[in-house]
Design a protein around this motif. Sequence first.
Motif, short mmCIF file in Angstrom:
data_model
loop_
_atom_site.label_atom_id
_atom_site.label_comp_id
_atom_site.label_asym_id
_atom_site.label_seq_id
_atom_site.Cartn_x
_atom_site.Cartn_y
_atom_site.Cartn_z
N THR A 73 0.85 -1.18 0.00
CA THR A 73 0.00 0.00 0.00
C THR A 73 0.88 1.24 0.00
N ARG A 74 0.43 2.27 -0.69
CA ARG A 74 1.17 3.52 -0.79
C ARG A 74 0.19 4.69 -0.71
N SER A 75 0.70 5.84 -0.32
CA SER A 75 -0.07 7.08 -0.34
C SER A 75 0.51 8.02 -1.39
N ARG A 76 -0.37 8.73 -2.03
CA ARG A 76 0.08 9.74 -2.98
C ARG A 76 -0.49 11.10 -2.57
N PRO A 77 0.24 12.19 -2.84
CA PRO A 77 -0.24 13.51 -2.44
C PRO A 77 -1.65 13.78 -2.95
N GLY A 78 -2.48 14.26 -2.03
CA GLY A 78 -3.85 14.59 -2.39
C GLY A 78 -4.82 13.44 -2.31
N ALA A 79 -4.34 12.21 -2.15
CA ALA A 79 -5.23 11.05 -2.09
C ALA A 79 -5.85 10.94 -0.71
N GLU A 80 -7.11 10.53 -0.67
CA GLU A 80 -7.80 10.39 0.60
C GLU A 80 -7.41 9.13 1.35
N HIS A 81 -7.04 8.09 0.62
CA HIS A 81 -6.72 6.80 1.25
C HIS A 81 -5.49 6.20 0.60
N PRO A 82 -4.76 5.36 1.34
CA PRO A 82 -3.72 4.57 0.70
C PRO A 82 -4.35 3.65 -0.35
N GLU A 83 -3.62 3.39 -1.42
CA GLU A 83 -4.09 2.48 -2.45
C GLU A 83 -3.21 1.23 -2.45
N LEU A 84 -3.82 0.12 -2.79
CA LEU A 84 -3.13 -1.16 -2.83
C LEU A 84 -2.67 -1.42 -4.26
N VAL A 85 -1.36 -1.63 -4.42
CA VAL A 85 -0.80 -1.80 -5.76
C VAL A 85 -0.05 -3.11 -5.86
N VAL A 86 0.17 -3.57 -7.09
CA VAL A 86 1.00 -4.73 -7.37
C VAL A 86 2.17 -4.27 -8.23
N VAL A 87 3.35 -4.75 -7.91
CA VAL A 87 4.55 -4.48 -8.70
C VAL A 87 4.91 -5.78 -9.42
N GLU A 88 4.87 -5.70 -10.75
CA GLU A 88 5.17 -6.87 -11.57
C GLU A 88 6.68 -7.11 -11.63
N PRO A 89 7.12 -8.31 -12.02
CA PRO A 89 8.56 -8.56 -12.16
C PRO A 89 9.25 -7.59 -13.11
N SER A 90 8.50 -7.05 -14.08
CA SER A 90 9.06 -6.08 -15.01
C SER A 90 9.26 -4.71 -14.39
N GLY A 91 8.69 -4.50 -13.19
CA GLY A 91 8.72 -3.20 -12.55
C GLY A 91 7.46 -2.39 -12.77
N ALA A 92 6.58 -2.85 -13.66
CA ALA A 92 5.32 -2.15 -13.90
C ALA A 92 4.45 -2.20 -12.64
N VAL A 93 3.73 -1.11 -12.41
CA VAL A 93 2.91 -0.97 -11.22
C VAL A 93 1.46 -0.76 -11.63
N ARG A 94 0.56 -1.48 -10.98
CA ARG A 94 -0.87 -1.31 -11.23
C ARG A 94 -1.61 -1.13 -9.90
N VAL A 95 -2.59 -0.26 -9.90
CA VAL A 95 -3.45 -0.08 -8.74
C VAL A 95 -4.52 -1.17 -8.77
N LEU A 96 -4.62 -1.92 -7.67
CA LEU A 96 -5.62 -2.98 -7.58
C LEU A 96 -6.85 -2.53 -6.80
N VAL A 97 -6.65 -1.82 -5.68
CA VAL A 97 -7.77 -1.38 -4.86
C VAL A 97 -7.51 0.05 -4.43
N ASP A 98 -8.44 0.93 -4.78
CA ASP A 98 -8.40 2.32 -4.33
C ASP A 98 -9.73 2.62 -3.66
N PRO A 99 -9.77 2.71 -2.32
CA PRO A 99 -11.05 2.94 -1.64
C PRO A 99 -11.77 4.19 -2.12
N ALA A 100 -11.02 5.21 -2.58
CA ALA A 100 -11.66 6.44 -3.04
C ALA A 100 -12.46 6.21 -4.33
N LEU A 101 -12.06 5.23 -5.15
CA LEU A 101 -12.83 4.90 -6.34
C LEU A 101 -14.06 4.08 -5.99
N VAL A 102 -13.94 3.26 -4.97
CA VAL A 102 -15.09 2.47 -4.51
C VAL A 102 -16.14 3.38 -3.90
#
Length: 689
Positions: A73-102
């Motif tokens: 989980t990470r926080s980004r400036p201005g975000a209301e909640h930490p978001e849960l991300v996955v880091v792929e072996p390639s280094g690519a990052v995707r957001v899996l769960v963002d409570p603010a979008l829910v």
Amino acid sequence: MTDALLPPDPYRWLEDAEDPAVLEWTRKQDARYHAAADGWRARASAGARLTELSERLGARSAPRPAGARLFLTRSRPGAEHPELVVVEPSGAVRVLVDPALVDPTGGTTLEEWEPSWDGRLLSYQLAAGGTENAALLVLDVDTGRPLDGPIDRVRRSTVAWLPDGSGFYYVRRLHPALHPGEGQYHRRVRLHLLGTDPEQDPVVFGTGRAKTQHYTVRISADGRWLVVGAAAGAVPRRDLWIADLTGDRPDRPRLRPLQEGLDARSQPHIRPGTGPDGRCYLTTDLHAPRGRVVVTTPGAPTPDSWTELIPEDPRAVLEDFAILDGPDPARPVALVVRTRHAVGEITLHDLADGRPLGTVPVPPLGTVGKVRVAATDAHRAWFVHTDFVTPPTVLCYDARTGTVEPWPVPGAASPGPGDAPDDDVETRLVTFTSRDGTTVRMFLLARRGAPDRPRPAILTGYGGFGQSLTPGYAPEALAWVRAGGVYAVANLRGGGEEGEEWHRAGMLDRKQNTFDDFHAAADHLVTDGWTTPGQLGIWGASNGGLLVGAALTQRPAGFAAVVCVAPLLDMARYELSGLGPSWTGEYGTAADPAQLARLLSYSPYHHVHADTDYPAVLFAVFDGDSRVDPSHARKMTAALQTASTSGQPVLFRLERGAGHGARAASRRTALFADLLAFFADRLGLDGGF
């Protein structure tokens, strides 16, 4: 408990939040609070400063390896909640769960999450309105699409995935209709297979046990060993059972006692490929209140078979343990995290005989978070490090090279170790003596150098449930000190800073030790010239709210301002609401006349006396709080408003749509901006933030 044993309770009518008279009382208190808060000059500048400092947050958890992926989980400036991300072996990052979008209102929080062993699936738990009563869902990590759930009646359940990802063990409460009024209790360990009806999930453990039992589930990475833990509420002991799933049906594991009926807490660590006669490791405080590591076998794991591997350190508390592949793959090493007077440290040991091999260097006066290690190819360990002025930083230790390096959180700025953003703010660890001669410690944050003059100071503490107040990035503390104040965190008996004996020295019939330690901390700040009683404010939350409530009533002249957040205050009736029945092991029960007398000896609500000059008090409560009912603060507010002759305000701040724990960033900022502005107004902090 009978009312005949209790002193008068003139504000019991305030316990029913839905009563029209209580609603009208609350409306008037809202008006009184806002009229006062609108006059706090520092309110806007405190909010702006806290927003700035909070946006330094990046890492919220250490990466959790699963398969070839990392989850965090990470926080980004201005975000209301930490978001849960996955880091792929390639280094690519995707957001899996963002409570603010829910939930764009910000009222939904991410409570717990667990990837499957291979990293293909993710379970996560979302709770609305601050209630912490969550729904469990599953998504496909490859596509990000929902796969299963929601499963309701889940509250911060551990999840133990089967190795093939076909399902998981978890903890769910019974339907509330089965036990009216007890919907927060009656938990059961269940097995859920993906795609099946959760109402048909078989019960694996918990039937017939006490309603306040809490359960945990863990499974070894190869799926062979299932471990179930059980504890009665918050008591400092845990029973453990273990099952060998080889040849067993997953829904009918044959659980055998690992540790039962002992006054101790233990946690097993079982590596993949371990057979019944193989070595498994336990961290335990059995016969070692500061913790030790022992060796046993999964096939015969009871305490009579334990052999000590890493002994107890008489001055440091064992916090975590992990096994790493060292430079020699045939000779793994143990990584041991301890806190020495609440300060984190890491040592390395030979896993074969426990002998010390060295240390892992970490910055001073900080906290080492939970260590994460992969199930296979386990030569790296990730953990978060933080202190009072440095935002959380992810560090990675490599046992093959012996190096520890910062691990940049993808998509979020994170400072390196030692790069504190406020070099002029100094953290000191000081000692003082409590009433009975016990040495107590306290973290003190102030401008560098000796105290040049008494300054407005804030003192906080907790002192309960074996929980430790260790250094952690605190925007409110940093903002206060930068504005010219002093901020102190006391490590009181009842907490876990010095091990289980320290905890037990501040619970049940020894609870007054906690309050005496807090009084001594306040005296130390005054005696050493940091502040004066007229410039000293105190604050605490939950059990810490009980702490400052007791301090307020025991020594009303000792403080100029008090902030009580989500507090326990009526100790004669605390068991009748929230999670109170779970806490009798910590406080005692009013059903026993002797224990009731002890509870009444310090219960803040019962020690409000007429014609007393009480300091200014601000109560802050949340209508979604499922742990501590806001009625405690309502009753105490009414009692103090009637009794106090000081002319100082007694205010009641009710926040709607929020609860006891996690909340949106803007809500946290608004809460602490009000707290700091109240203290600035009452303690004479000049200027703004």
